[in-house]
Scaffold this motif. Structure first.
Motif, short mmCIF file in Angstrom:
data_model
loop_
_atom_site.label_atom_id
_atom_site.label_comp_id
_atom_site.label_asym_id
_atom_site.label_seq_id
_atom_site.Cartn_x
_atom_site.Cartn_y
_atom_site.Cartn_z
N VAL A 39 0.84 -1.19 0.00
CA VAL A 39 0.00 0.00 0.00
C VAL A 39 0.88 1.25 0.00
O VAL A 39 0.68 2.17 -0.79
CB VAL A 39 -0.95 0.02 1.22
N ASP A 40 1.88 1.26 0.87
CA ASP A 40 2.79 2.41 0.93
C ASP A 40 3.61 2.55 -0.35
O ASP A 40 3.85 3.65 -0.82
CB ASP A 40 3.72 2.29 2.13
N PHE A 43 1.18 3.89 -3.17
CA PHE A 43 0.37 5.08 -2.92
C PHE A 43 0.77 6.17 -3.90
O PHE A 43 1.94 6.43 -4.12
CB PHE A 43 0.56 5.58 -1.49
N GLY A 44 -0.19 6.80 -4.52
CA GLY A 44 0.08 7.85 -5.49
C GLY A 44 0.02 7.35 -6.93
O GLY A 44 0.03 8.15 -7.86
N TRP A 48 -6.48 8.29 -6.46
CA TRP A 48 -7.10 8.40 -5.14
C TRP A 48 -6.90 9.82 -4.60
O TRP A 48 -5.80 10.35 -4.60
CB TRP A 48 -6.45 7.39 -4.19
N ASP A 51 -7.24 10.42 1.90
CA ASP A 51 -6.00 10.41 2.68
C ASP A 51 -5.36 9.02 2.67
O ASP A 51 -5.99 8.01 2.38
CB ASP A 51 -6.25 10.88 4.11
N HIS A 52 -4.11 8.99 3.00
CA HIS A 52 -3.29 7.78 2.97
C HIS A 52 -3.83 6.70 3.91
O HIS A 52 -3.89 5.52 3.56
CB HIS A 52 -1.85 8.16 3.34
N GLU A 53 -4.22 7.07 5.12
CA GLU A 53 -4.68 6.07 6.10
C GLU A 53 -5.98 5.41 5.68
O GLU A 53 -6.16 4.21 5.89
CB GLU A 53 -4.82 6.72 7.48
N LEU A 55 -6.97 4.91 2.57
CA LEU A 55 -6.61 3.99 1.49
C LEU A 55 -5.95 2.74 2.05
O LEU A 55 -6.26 1.63 1.64
CB LEU A 55 -5.67 4.68 0.50
N ARG A 56 -5.07 2.89 3.02
CA ARG A 56 -4.42 1.73 3.64
C ARG A 56 -5.47 0.82 4.28
O ARG A 56 -5.45 -0.39 4.10
CB ARG A 56 -3.42 2.16 4.70
#
Length: 70
Positions: A39-40, A43-44, A48, A51-53, A55-56
């Motif tokens: 996921v990290d 990301f990008g 999306w 926020d990152h959290e 999506l995680r």
């Protein structure tokens, strides 16, 4: 020769997860790269806008696992 391997840092010592094909006392150069989950790492790459959290949480939730449908 380049090697990529997983290791754990414990009590001041970097411990490879597997035996390395090195000679005793062979000098090497080590680059430390924190292990991140997919996921990290990705990301990008999507469009999306949240926020990152969030999506995680969605990506790691078994409810949304495509393999569950198989």
């Amino acid at each position: 020769m380049s090697l990529t391997f997983d290791a754990v840092y414990e009590n001041g010592v970097l411990k490879p997860a597997e035996t390395l094909p090195l000679q005793e006392h062979e000098k090497v150069r080590v680059t430390i790269e924190p292990r991140v989950n997919w996921v990290d790492r990705t990301f990008g790459m999507t469009k999306w806008t949240g926020d990152h959290e969030t999506l995680r949480r969605l990506a790691e939730d078994v409810e949304f696992d495509p393999q569950e449908d198989a």
